[in-house]
Scaffold this active site. Structure first.
Site, PDB file in Angstrom:
ATOM      1  N   ARG A  50       0.838  -1.215   0.000  1.00 41.32           N
ATOM      2  CA  ARG A  50       0.000   0.000   0.000  1.00 41.32           C
ATOM      3  C   ARG A  50       0.865   1.254   0.000  1.00 41.32           C
ATOM      4  NH1 ARG A  50      -4.570   0.671   4.514  1.00 41.32           N
ATOM      5  NH2 ARG A  50      -2.741   1.174   5.789  1.00 41.32           N
ATOM      6  N   LYS A 149      -2.716   6.976   1.074  1.00 41.78           N
ATOM      7  CA  LYS A 149      -2.428   7.265   2.478  1.00 41.78           C
ATOM      8  C   LYS A 149      -1.320   8.323   2.509  1.00 41.78           C
ATOM      9  CE  LYS A 149      -2.170   4.754   6.800  1.00 41.78           C
ATOM     10  NZ  LYS A 149      -3.228   5.520   7.475  1.00 41.78           N
TER      11      LYS A 149
END
Ligand code: PXG
Length: 289
Positions: A50, A149
């Site tokens: 991620r 993120k």
């Protein structure tokens, strides 16, 4: 405390970056929050993937392979002799000039902090949380996709301010259309008639790693129906159960939303079972430190 900073381990007092780092000047960078349990790093590969996905989405080049970054996390835990920990892994755009242009930042900075975890009060898990919907809407994906993120958390912080001012620990953020997106640092789920429902990531939710884990446990271990679907605050109010998921919070029951009691006002049976199964997984899986 030993902190990894661009190839070296330094003491906390010496862990400093430039005022000209665009991570600081503009929130230009990406990060991960990772947990270690019982000497193993939970979902390490998923977190590193991620991180690289977030970096790619903002055209940030990480000058390491995924294996190298995995090792940075493991080495930081070893250097601090931690077996149960919260790890903050950060990649900033690096040092540039005072302008926005990221192409003037030649090299990304990487740092990694491992600290003892500060757990949420036990009563939150026992009695459930009260949370509220707030007026700050989640970033629209056409501007900054909430799946990234990034270090730019102002959107979430503005919502958190509203929650704290309302006297509750978390805020539910709606997207621009008024559908439930997620909380400021957690994903949200409801249970209704033995089906588990959470907003799809395209509604403005982070593809949370705890979210994924819980969906998998619910499907394969508990044989429950799991759906990603749009929901309005009304759907939250009439849920049988509600809970939040996140690396720090794990799985945490919600028993009141906008002054409405959820279900019978006590943490639900499905939530309790998910918490148990989640703990079991943290005990039995992960990359050894
Ligand atoms: N949504 C958002 C916006 C997050 O920041 C999650 C969901 C949960 O994702 P994971 O992968 O952890 O299951 C997060 C991650 C905090 C804090 O202090 C929380 C996060 C990040 C940084 C700080 O509560 N949560």
């Amino acid at each position: 405390m030993k902190i990894y900073l661009d190839g070296k381990f330094v003491e906390k007092e010496d862990a400093k970056i430039s005022l000209f780092d665009h991570g600081l000047l503009y929130g230009d960078g990406v990060f991960e929050g990772i947990r270690a349990y019982h000497g193993r790093v939970f979902m390490l590969k998923e977190h590193i993937q991620r991180l690289f996905d977030s970096a790619r989405a903002i055209t940030l080049t990480i000058h390491h392979t995924k294996d190298e970054v995995e090792n940075i996390v493991l080495e930081t835990l070893r250097a601090n002799n931690l077996k149960d920990a919260y790890v903050r892994l950060v990649v900033t755009r690096g040092v540039g000039d005072l302008g926005l242009d990221p192409y003037k930042c030649p090299k990304a900075s990487v740092f990694c902090i491992a600290d003892k975890i500060k757990l949420y009060p036990e009563e939150f898990y026992k009695n459930g949380l009260e949370i509220v919907t707030v007026s700050t809407r989640r970033n629209i994906p056409q501007a900054i996709n909430p799946c990234i993120k990034s270090l730019n958390y102002l959107n979430n912080i503005l919502a958190k301010i509203e929650a704290v001012r309302a006297g509750v620990p978390e805020a539910i953020m709606l997207n621009a259309e008024g559908y439930v997106a997620e909380c400021t640092g957690d994903n949200i789920f409801i249970c209704k008639d033995n089906t588990i429902i959470t907003p799809p990531t395209w509604a403005g939710a982070l593809d949370g790693i705890t979210r994924r884990t819980v969906m998998e446990i619910a499907k394969s271990k508990m044989k429950l129906l799991v759906k990603e679907d749009l929901m309005t605050p009304y759907h939250l109010y009439i849920a049988d159960e509600c809970f939040l998921t996140g690396t720090a919070a794990e799985v945490i029951p919600v028993t009141k939303i906008d002054s409405r009691v959820i279900g019978n006002g006590r943490p639900g049976k499905i939530t309790a079972k998910l918490i148990k199964e989640f703990h079991e997984l943290t005990r039995t899986s992960g990359v050894p430190i």
